[in-house]
Design a protein around this motif. Sequence first.
Motif, mmCIF file in Angstrom:
data_model
loop_
_atom_site.group_PDB
_atom_site.id
_atom_site.type_symbol
_atom_site.label_atom_id
_atom_site.label_comp_id
_atom_site.label_asym_id
_atom_site.label_seq_id
_atom_site.Cartn_x
_atom_site.Cartn_y
_atom_site.Cartn_z
ATOM 1 N N HIS A 288 5.440 -6.373 -2.643
ATOM 2 C CA HIS A 288 5.574 -6.832 -4.019
ATOM 3 C C HIS A 288 4.246 -6.776 -4.777
ATOM 4 N N GLU A 289 3.137 -6.544 -4.071
ATOM 5 C CA GLU A 289 1.816 -6.474 -4.705
ATOM 6 C C GLU A 289 1.399 -5.031 -5.003
ATOM 7 N N LYS A 290 2.304 -4.085 -4.806
ATOM 8 C CA LYS A 290 1.941 -2.670 -4.928
ATOM 9 C C LYS A 290 1.361 -2.323 -6.290
ATOM 10 N N SER A 291 1.852 -2.947 -7.345
ATOM 11 C CA SER A 291 1.371 -2.627 -8.690
ATOM 12 C C SER A 291 0.082 -3.360 -9.039
ATOM 13 N N ALA A 292 -0.372 -4.275 -8.164
ATOM 14 C CA ALA A 292 -1.553 -5.087 -8.471
ATOM 15 C C ALA A 292 -2.732 -4.819 -7.538
ATOM 16 N N ILE A 293 -2.472 -4.184 -6.391
ATOM 17 C CA ILE A 293 -3.506 -3.969 -5.379
ATOM 18 C C ILE A 293 -3.400 -2.539 -4.854
ATOM 19 N N ASN A 294 -4.530 -1.903 -4.594
ATOM 20 C CA ASN A 294 -4.552 -0.624 -3.892
ATOM 21 C C ASN A 294 -4.786 -0.894 -2.413
ATOM 22 N N PHE A 295 -3.849 -0.507 -1.569
ATOM 23 C CA PHE A 295 -3.972 -0.710 -0.131
ATOM 24 C C PHE A 295 -4.595 0.547 0.478
ATOM 25 N N LEU A 296 -5.741 0.371 1.122
ATOM 26 C CA LEU A 296 -6.515 1.524 1.569
ATOM 27 C C LEU A 296 -7.009 1.349 3.000
ATOM 28 N N THR A 297 -7.307 2.480 3.629
ATOM 29 C CA THR A 297 -8.024 2.488 4.900
ATOM 30 C C THR A 297 -9.271 3.336 4.716
ATOM 31 N N ALA A 298 -10.308 3.036 5.502
ATOM 32 C CA ALA A 298 -11.564 3.782 5.396
ATOM 33 C C ALA A 298 -12.199 3.898 6.770
ATOM 34 N N ASP A 299 -12.724 5.059 7.041
ATOM 35 C CA ASP A 299 -13.467 5.295 8.279
ATOM 36 C C ASP A 299 -14.747 4.461 8.216
ATOM 37 N N GLY A 300 -14.836 3.443 9.062
ATOM 38 C CA GLY A 300 -15.983 2.532 9.022
ATOM 39 C C GLY A 300 -17.290 3.183 9.408
ATOM 40 N N SER A 301 -17.223 4.285 10.142
ATOM 41 C CA SER A 301 -18.459 4.976 10.505
ATOM 42 C C SER A 301 -19.041 5.732 9.323
ATOM 43 N N LYS A 302 -18.188 6.113 8.368
ATOM 44 C CA LYS A 302 -18.649 6.820 7.177
ATOM 45 C C LYS A 302 -19.012 5.854 6.054
ATOM 46 N N PHE A 303 -18.231 4.779 5.930
ATOM 47 C CA PHE A 303 -18.489 3.803 4.861
ATOM 48 C C PHE A 303 -19.306 2.634 5.403
ATOM 49 N N SER A 304 -20.473 2.938 5.914
ATOM 50 C CA SER A 304 -21.313 1.891 6.488
ATOM 51 C C SER A 304 -21.989 1.047 5.404
#
Length: 426
Positions: A288-304
């Motif tokens: 129900h939060e799809k229009s209010a939040i961007n749900f994301l994943t990120a490679d933690g080794s790249k986004f240090s």
Amino acid sequence: MRNQIRKMNYLQYFLTVLLLSCIPPVYLDVISMDSQNLKSVLGGHELVFVNFYADWCRFSQILKPVFEEASNKVKEDIKEEGKVAFAKIDCDSENSIAAQYHISKYPTLKLFRNGEPLKKEYRGQRSVDALATFIKDQIKDVVEMHNTLESLDEVDTNKRNVIGYFASQDSDQYRTFAKVANQLREACKFHVAIGPVAEPERTGGDTVVYRKPNTRREDLTYTGSLVSYEHLVQWANDKCVPLVREITFENAEELTEEGLPFLILFYNPDDKSIIERYNTEVAKQLLHEKSAINFLTADGSKFSHPLHHLGKSAKDLPVLAIDSFRHMYVFPHNVNNDLEKPGLLSQFIADLHSGKLHREYHYGAEKTESYPTPTIPGEAKEATGHLPHDKSEPEQKVKQPTSPPESSFIKLAPSRNRYTILRDEL
């Protein structure tokens, strides 16, 4: 006498031509939009190309005649009523509209299709031909016709595909399908089989199916009304736009342009199971939060770098955090152990909306079931998940921040001081 009249006529003609050459061309096709006519203009055209500008901005002034001439050029080729409109919005006088569409620099060009803004702003060359070509390309039909059912088995399986089977192209059902295809052209590939070739798939009438990537005939069938654009576009959008997306350095700026806070899972690339678990819980707790939040994943080794802002490193992965575009907040529980616990994830989002996450930085953890007040002095900050505290290390005094860590991903968005138009683009 006749010669004098002739000379006067020549002189009058010359003066008329000279006068007309001094008058700048008049452009009548760019619509000035404001809060009064915004909905009617956007709702009255399939495409509306909008120039968000400010009169004081020199780059806005440079773009103005280019945008107007491009409008005239498009109107020469596309005369169909309600198909295309070029419009402009003065962001100084219509600042509420500018805020609604997250305009932070001038000029910004956005395309609206069927009343809805595309997620990406226009970032191409600012020339008459480039702008006109962009709009003409957006008008082109994106539905791919198939003459055999076998050819539908050869569609690109790396893509998300929507397939329609129709008795006729001249039907309300097909027109609705084509409208949805144009709306979601960036997210899915749309295919169609029409007439006798489609009969084997039309045992119950016209049919639309979704084919997931890396599948052949494992199609999901749309069961709603095929003449309801609202229902069909919602169904197709749910299939074509993943609930959880991967953020990379290549698409980060595009995602920030959507203007929604990030709920982002930083994961260890060797641990793919956490991604599946995260997807499952987002769908279960936060749909129900799809229009209010961007749900994301990120490679933690790249986004240090964002992890460093949170006081985390690769050894702490997986890390779940919110980036509100003002501050960053860490999920105040152990991701591996507590991700599936009922209510914790949804409470984290609710605390963002209520302002609780920010308040806790200044006043310590509030006493609730989800966030019990710490009993050990000095650990109030750690209980909110905002300050790292490795219990294996000796106790040491840490300077308490007066505010949450600054947003990291907003720095990947277009700078507020960077113009979208360059001198060499004209």
